[in-house]
Design a protein around this motif. Structure first.
Motif, PDB file in Angstrom:
ATOM      1  N   PHE A1007       0.810  -1.221   0.000  1.00  0.00           N
ATOM      2  CA  PHE A1007       0.000   0.000   0.000  1.00  0.00           C
ATOM      3  C   PHE A1007       0.839   1.264   0.000  1.00  0.00           C
ATOM      4  O   PHE A1007       1.932   1.319   0.577  1.00  0.00           O
ATOM      5  N   HIS A1008       0.275   2.289  -0.637  1.00  0.00           N
ATOM      6  CA  HIS A1008       0.834   3.634  -0.584  1.00  0.00           C
ATOM      7  C   HIS A1008      -0.287   4.560  -0.144  1.00  0.00           C
ATOM      8  O   HIS A1008      -1.359   4.522  -0.737  1.00  0.00           O
ATOM      9  N   TYR A1009      -0.042   5.356   0.881  1.00  0.00           N
ATOM     10  CA  TYR A1009      -1.062   6.290   1.340  1.00  0.00           C
ATOM     11  C   TYR A1009      -0.779   7.639   0.673  1.00  0.00           C
ATOM     12  O   TYR A1009       0.352   8.136   0.725  1.00  0.00           O
ATOM     13  N   CYS A1010      -1.792   8.209   0.078  1.00  0.00           N
ATOM     14  CA  CYS A1010      -1.614   9.479  -0.628  1.00  0.00           C
ATOM     15  C   CYS A1010      -2.584  10.511  -0.075  1.00  0.00           C
ATOM     16  O   CYS A1010      -3.553  10.182   0.603  1.00  0.00           O
ATOM     17  N   LYS A1011      -2.291  11.736  -0.436  1.00  0.00           N
ATOM     18  CA  LYS A1011      -3.156  12.836  -0.053  1.00  0.00           C
ATOM     19  C   LYS A1011      -3.363  13.701  -1.289  1.00  0.00           C
ATOM     20  O   LYS A1011      -2.474  13.840  -2.130  1.00  0.00           O
ATOM     21  N   TYR A1012      -4.540  14.248  -1.375  1.00  0.00           N
ATOM     22  CA  TYR A1012      -4.815  15.148  -2.492  1.00  0.00           C
ATOM     23  C   TYR A1012      -5.003  16.548  -1.925  1.00  0.00           C
ATOM     24  O   TYR A1012      -5.793  16.755  -1.002  1.00  0.00           O
ATOM     25  N   ARG A1013      -4.234  17.485  -2.454  1.00  0.00           N
ATOM     26  CA  ARG A1013      -4.406  18.876  -2.017  1.00  0.00           C
ATOM     27  C   ARG A1013      -5.159  19.611  -3.104  1.00  0.00           C
ATOM     28  O   ARG A1013      -4.649  19.843  -4.193  1.00  0.00           O
ATOM     29  N   ARG A1014      -6.360  19.955  -2.747  1.00  0.00           N
ATOM     30  CA  ARG A1014      -7.245  20.554  -3.732  1.00  0.00           C
ATOM     31  C   ARG A1014      -6.726  21.923  -4.187  1.00  0.00           C
ATOM     32  O   ARG A1014      -6.704  22.234  -5.379  1.00  0.00           O
ATOM     33  N   ASP A1015      -6.243  22.716  -3.206  1.00  0.00           N
ATOM     34  CA  ASP A1015      -5.829  24.070  -3.560  1.00  0.00           C
ATOM     35  C   ASP A1015      -4.638  24.063  -4.510  1.00  0.00           C
ATOM     36  O   ASP A1015      -4.537  24.895  -5.411  1.00  0.00           O
ATOM     37  N   GLU A1016      -3.745  23.108  -4.319  1.00  0.00           N
ATOM     38  CA  GLU A1016      -2.593  23.067  -5.219  1.00  0.00           C
ATOM     39  C   GLU A1016      -2.806  22.058  -6.343  1.00  0.00           C
ATOM     40  O   GLU A1016      -1.979  21.933  -7.230  1.00  0.00           O
ATOM     41  N   ASN A1017      -3.909  21.351  -6.266  1.00  0.00           N
ATOM     42  CA  ASN A1017      -4.219  20.311  -7.237  1.00  0.00           C
ATOM     43  C   ASN A1017      -3.035  19.349  -7.392  1.00  0.00           C
ATOM     44  O   ASN A1017      -2.477  19.200  -8.452  1.00  0.00           O
TER      45      ASN A1017
END
Lengths: 1214, 87
Positions: A1007-1017
């Motif tokens: 597994f790889h845990y990721c995050k999405y930053r909407r403001d920086e896309n």
């Protein structure tokens, strides 16, 4: 977190099977290895396969063979496993177990290249056994018997050959000369050294005979000769007077007879006419039939065609080898020909079957012989045939097999009390959707409507020695109906039963008299027709009755109990009266024990929430022996004898204990042990059964008393292989039940439900699930539920297959060809077409025709599971142009007005060899139309890799395309790329999302845990796993935790440490995490493994669900071998300690049958962590009583308490 | 061979290498190492039936054919060995 692993459905696939006389009588049994489970099965009189014994061995069984010492009547079983040991088992009929006769260690454990276990072979006279590995090592053990006729085994004799690969070994039948073994060998030493490739191309397979010199106690290579380089399997040819001896070498396209000093006799294996020329024909399973006067072999090819091979011989000279087309059945992993004329076919995927021989293929058919073998410049001339309907075999039974489970979801789409398990099973034309409901499968025998609403039903015999019941008596609110059981069931009026009043009980009394209890009295009908009537005193009426053959207790309104006994003359005599403090709610008497005058206890339940045990002994008649208070007024009572340990075929090793079962008004079944001497109640257990108060009835199951509990669904409490099991029946709710026995139905149940009278039987005990099957077209890959419309979307795809359209066309062509070639008239063709139509499941039997490996056939199907069979499919979309679907999800794009859309990831022209390549990948977007019954293509978007994972995320679509994770938004003509991350190591196979976290599973790197930053896309990986895991399935547990399963059969949980998780969530700028660098290209943070367990089977799907109403949630997993298991999290420390210790003691006192150490098995790839093995703990009841006692003492408990604990935890799961 | 030779490290290694296929040595090259790993893998695939079935499902072949293919691949699992001079 601590978990408890429990297998709910044992593996259903078969690795190998052998037949023999394991019990040691005339009957033949089959031992079936299902990976980690050994089963002993046999067909019963009616041709149904019954399981006699099943045991989990906690190891991998790779090969089996049976042998018999000369002059003996009983077969032993040799097991080749991954334990590095040779195991010889003997079936013990008395205790119904396999006894380990010998266990000899020869190497390391595990499936290794040079540790024997892959192959076993025996001398046909049972004097020696050879056990071999894939490479180099072979060991020969000499078998003998000592003065007490016990089997002895020698120390191993080596027959090793370095740098040599073995394809197959077998014993050679050479009568009572020195034992010989044959092996197909391939020497690779020169090929490894020669860079020009010449040695490799000249590498030659050899057939080598090994001779065991019994005098010198030494094994020598006797003879070795080059054979066809396609050789893969050997078959022993009977010798020593019964035949010419030697072996059959099965090779690609050929079968060759070989023996020392004998010229090769070769014949081609006939080919299917539609088989591509470049494909060979390989034999994959064999069965030998040998009688005194003749023998033949059945060889099955990889396409499912069975050929009968016979030899023409004189003395030891074989003149002709004949291969005749026999029949076509689904491809098997093992076949067994039984002496009784059955063929047991263990399919490699899908249901197994039992066939009966109609003929042995003596009729004219396509045949290839060595005499007619033609060799031309292009090689040997092939012989062609067309598969046809079964001619020599007829299928008489099927055994359900879930193998392989491709995907699984648990949901309650049918709105029943318990959720259903939806599984995708099988492969190619035999694939299916199977809906599993927890409960025993029940088969309906008859159902008829009654005049009015019945409230009770009984069956009675006329005489105690009768085999079958004589009457069914149905009671209505104001009448009683009597039906007599004969060829048909019809109403009678000459039974002397009072039919103008309702009945409270009807039963056989004494040897041949009948009793009817009605509210105003007891009617005793003597054998000669005389009727004795006992009337209730005054205005009182009878409210409850308890009776057995000699004793009757009635409860009058107001709470008075009157006890009757049958005297010597057959007269029912009043013995004693007793006044209870209040109205009686229910009462029961146990049956009269064998050889006794009366049953000693009467159980009485009252409305003041108590159950009392009263004595019926003349000395202290109607004395209260003990009182038990319960949580709610009891509704129904049943005293049932339970023998909770095995021994003999049914398990009568230990003193049985009598259980008092009480169905309480709050829906709980309350069970407690009654002390046989004092009547004291101890050891209580309770279980919630359903919303209605359970009514308890006694029925017969396999000749023993069992209990039926009718709550909002029916349950059966019975003894199966030494365990008391309480399982739901997969049937409607019932009002009242009684056991039923007639000519047509030896052991059934008659019940009333609404205005209906129903008769049903329970055929296969011990099964956990009732399945219903919906056939599919291609190998199902994945599916999703559309909860809004309660339907399923399934994607199916097959490699190397023709699409339905192409198959249809070729079929037509084929008919036309037939017509012209044979000058057949039009009628023939029409007839054949008719036949074709009759044969709706022909593909299931023959398999699809093979296409080139870069051809794909695939479809998307929408299915309504509530409908049956083919009607259930509401939409079927076949993909064109070699496209195959691999992933799907529903997605709701937030700024569009399409509502729920379906996204399907496909690949065009996918090839695995020599390198994975595709023409193109696509993501299709479909609109769901017709209330979830159809789909409509919106558009498709080309992508550069195979989209193996799709997921909705914040109103957008997340796609794993090869090693790229990408966010798409919906456009008018195609999907629009919004953002991507290319830093994943291999291939993305799973995506889960929760809030703004994305959990990505990589094909090889966990597994790889990721995050999405909407403001920086931007998408960035903030944590990954430190272990390379070849993910096969994954499930999201909570914010920090994921569950996964890898290709090697492990299940594991990983969790992000709490402090790191907090840190990441609290980082407002995100700058720190974003720019943080890990070591060696990894992510900056690492996940921790919190749970690790080796299941021993490839887990293909994981799901969190609770299978019982109000039960705790557990992780359910399905495997390739078709087993379903559960992992339950413990709720208290005390339970953890208990099972930890129980498992430890079980490991010590009860090592697994096939010699693999339990702890090392469960830690085969990674050390087991925080999982206790319920499958091992549940073997506790099968231990001898003193051992049970010993373990229980160590745990400071009694064996009964341990059993109760085991029962309790099982009840939490299912 | 002298009695003491039996206990020196080299002869012990040789013994191990003869007994256990795949035991490495100081001069092992990349190719030999890879060949060993591949053969071990194929043997493991053949030994674990669920794994074999898993491959068979992926390639849509029968399990028996898949087993045979893996056995065949054990002959030259990594292609031809490199030329001696090149090393």
């Amino acid at each position: 977190m601590y978990l408890y692993n429990l297998t709910l459905q044992k593996p259903t696939g078969v690795v190998c099977a052998v037949n023999g006389n394991f019990i040691g009588g005339k009957t033949q049994e089959i031992v079936v290895a299902r990976g980690k489970v050994l089963d002993l099965i046999r067909p019963d009189e009616s041709g149904k396969i019954q399981t006699l014994y099943s045991v989990e061995v906690f190891g991998t069984v790779r090969s089996l063979i049976q042998f018999r010492l000369t002059g003996s009547q009983k077969d032993y079983l040799v097991v080749g496993s991954d334990s590095g040991r040779i195991i010889i088992l003997e079936y013990n009929k008395e205790r119904n177990v396999f006894d380990k006769v010998h266990q000899e260690t020869f190497g390391k454990s595990g499936c290794r290249r040079i540790v024997p276990g892959q192959y076993v072979a025996v001398d046909p006279k049972g004097r020696a056994v050879m056990i071999g590995a894939c490479e180099k090592q072979k060991l020969v053990y000499v078998l003998n018997r000592d003065t007490a006729a016990r089997l002895t085994i020698s120390s191993p004799l080596e027959a090793h050959k370095s740098h040599t690969i073995f394809y197959s070994i077998t014993g050679v039948d050479c009568g009572f000369d020195n034992p010989m073994f044959a092996a197909i060998e391939l020497d690779y030493s020169e090929a490894d050294q020669d860079p020009t490739g010449q040695a490799a191309s000249e590498a030659q397979k050899h057939l080598t005979f090994y001779e065991l010199d019994l005098g010198l106690n030494h094994v020598s290579r006797r003879w070795s000769e080059p054979i066809d380089n396609g050789a893969n399997m050997l078959v022993t040819v009977p010798g020593g007077g019964d035949g010419p001896s030697g072996v059959l070498v099965c090779a690609e396209n050929f079968v060759i007879y070989k023996n020392q000093g004998h010229p090769d006799v070769r014949a081609v294996i006939p080919r299917r006419a539609d088989l591509p020329a470049e494909r060979g024909v390989l034999i994959v399973s064999i069965a030998t039939h040998k009688q005194k006067s003749m023998f033949f072999f059945l060889l099955q090819t990889e396409y499912g065609d069975i050929f009968k091979v016979t030899l023409d011989y004189e003395g030891e000279r074989v003149s002709n080898l004949k291969i005749k087309y026999f029949d076509t059945i689904p491809v098997t992993s093992a076949m067994c020909v039984l002496k009784t004329g059955f063929l047991f076919a263990a399919s490699e995927f899908g249901n197994h079957a039992l066939y009966q021989f109609q003929a042995i293929g003596s009729e004219e058919d396509v045949e290839a012989t060595s005499a007619t073998l033609m060799e031309t410049e292009e090689g040997f001339q092939p012989v062609f045939f067309q598969p046809r309907k079964l001619k020599n075999l007829v299928r008489i039974d099927q055994i359900q097999s879930l193998m392989p489970i491709m995907d699984m979801k648990v949901a309650n789409l049918f709105e029943e009390e318990t959720p259903q398990i939806f599984t995708l099973c099988g492969r190619g034309p035999r694939s299916s959707l199977r809906i599993l409901k927890p409960g025993l499968p029940v088969s309906d025998m008859a159902s008829s409507s009654l005049p009015g609403l019945p409230n009770a039903v009984w069956t009675v015999k006329k005489n105690v020695s009768d085999e079958f019941d004589a009457y069914i008596v149905v009671s209505f609110p104001n009448a009683t109906l009597v039906l007599s059981i004969g060829e048909t069931v019809e109403e009678v009026s000459d039974s002397a039963f009072l039919d103008t009043t309702p009945s409270l009980a009807v039963s056989l009394l004494g040897d041949a008299s009948l009793m009817q209890v009605h509210p105003n009295g007891i009617r005793h009908i003597r054998e000669d027709g005389r009727v004795n009537e006992w009337k209730t005193p005054g205005k009182k009426t009878i409210v409850k009755v308890g009776s057995n053959r000699l004793q009757v207790v009635i409860a009058l309104s107001g709470g008075e109990l009157i006890y009757f006994e049958m005297d010597m003359t057959g007269q029912l005599m009043e013995v004693e009266k007793h006044e209870m403090p209040g109205d009686v709610a229910c009462l029961d008497i146990a049956p009269v024990p064998e050889g006794r005058q009366r049953s000693r206890f009467l159980a009485v339940g009252s409305y003041d929430n108590t159950i009392r045990i009263l004595s019926l002994d003349p000395d202290d008649c109607m004395q209260i022996l003990s009182v038990q208070s319960v949580s709610s007024p009891p509704e129904s009572l049943l005293l049932l004898e339970v023998q909770a340990s095995i021994g003999g075929e049914d398990g009568a090793d230990h003193p049985a204990s009598v259980f008092l079962n009480a169905g309480l008004q709050n829906g709980v079944l309350f069970r407690t042990v009654v002390d046989m001497v004092t009547g004291q109640l101890t050891d209580t257990r309770s279980r919630f059964l359903g919303l209605r108060p359970p009514k308890l009835f006694s029925v017969m199951v396999r000749g023993r008393r069992a209990m039926i509990c009718l709550s909002s669904r029916p349950w059966l409490g019975y003894i199966y292989q030494g365990h008391f099991l309480l399982t739901p029946l997969s049937y409607n709710a019932l009002e009242y039940a009684a056991s039923f026995s007639s000519d047509q139905c030896a052991e059934g149940v008659v019940a009333v439900s609404g205005e209906e009278l129903k008769i049903f039987t329970i055929e296969r005990l011990g099964e956990a699930f009732d399945e219903s099957v919906i056939p599919l077209r291609y190998t199902p890959r994945k599916f999703i539920l559309l909860p809004k419309w309660k339907s399923l979307v399934i994607i199916e795809s097959d490699q190397g297959a023709f699409t339905a359209q192409e198959r249809e066309e070729s079929k037509k062509e084929c008919f036309e060809m037939d017509g012209t070639n044979e000058n057949g008239n039009a009628m023939d063709i029409a007839e054949e077409e008719d036949e074709e139509r009759d044969d709706a499941f022909a593909d299931e039997q023959y398999g699809y025709p093979k296409a080139a490996s870069d051809k794909w056939a695939s479809c998307i199907r929408i299915l309504d599971p509530k409908k049956q069979g083919l009607d259930s499919t509401t939409c079927l979309l076949e993909l064109q142009d070699n496209e195959a679907a691999f992933s799907l999800c529903t997605v709701n794009f937030h700024d569009k007005d399409h509502g729920v859309l379906l996204a399907v990831g496909t690949a065009m022209g996918l090839q695995f060899w020599p390198k994975r390549s595709i023409t193109a990948g696509f993501i299709h977007i479909y609109k769901i139309v017709n209330d979830g019954r159809g789909i409509e293509l919106l558009h498709k978007t080309k992508v550069e890799g195979v989209p193996l994972a799709l997921c909705q995320f914040q109103g957008k679509l997340l796609a794993g395309v090869g090693s790229v994770l990408r966010v798409y938004d919906l456009g008018k003509k195609r999907l629009l790329r919004k953002c991507e991350n290319k830093l994943f190591p291999n291939n993305i196979v799973s995506i889960h999302t929760y809030r703004d976290r994305i959990y990505v599973g990589d094909m090889q790197e966990s597994f790889h845990y990721c995050k999405y930053r909407r403001d920086e896309n931007q998408l960035y990986i903030f944590a990954d796993d430190s272990v390379p895991r070849w993910l096969t399935s994954s499930f999201h547990i909570d914010f920090d935790t994921m569950a996964g399963a890898d290709k090697f059969g492990n299940v594991y949980f990983v969790r992000l440490p709490q402090d790191i998780s907090d840190e990441i969530e609290e980082d407002p700028t995100g700058g720190k995490i974003k720019w943080e660098q890990g070591k060696l290209n990894g992510a900056p943070n690492k996940l921790e493994e919190i749970v690790q367990f080796h299941v021993g089977d490839n887990v293909t799907c994981l799901q969190k669900a609770s299978l019982i109403p109000g039960g705790g949630e557990c992780i359910i997993y399905g495997t390739v071998m078709g087993s379903i298991g559960a992992l339950l999290a413990f709720s208290s420390r005390e339970e953890v300690d208990f099972f930890n210790h129980l498992e430890m003691h079980m490991r010590q006192e009860h090592p697994p049958l096939c010699g693999r150490d339990h702890m090392t098995y469960r830690s085969a790839y990674f050390p087991v962590k925080d999982v206790f093995d319920g499958d091992l703990c549940e073997q506790f009841p099968s231990l001898p009583y003193d051992l049970q006692k010993k373990i229980a003492d160590e745990l400071d408990r009694t064996p009964a308490e341990v059993l109760k604990k085991l029962e309790d935890i099982r009840n939490k799961i299912i | 061979m002298q009695a003491s030779d039996r206990f020196n490290i080299n002869s012990q290694l040789e013994h191990l290498q003869a007994k256990y296929v795949g035991t490495g040595h100081a001069d092992l090259n990349r190719f030999e190492w890879a060949v060993n790993i591949q053969r071990d893998s194929y043997a493991s695939y053949i030994g674990h039936y669920p794994m074999l079935s898993y491959f068979a499902l992926a390639e849509n072949e029968s399990i028996g054919r898949e087993r045979y293919n893996f056995m065949q691949k054990m002959l030259l699992p990594c292609g031809l060995p490199p030329d001696r001079e090149e090393e």
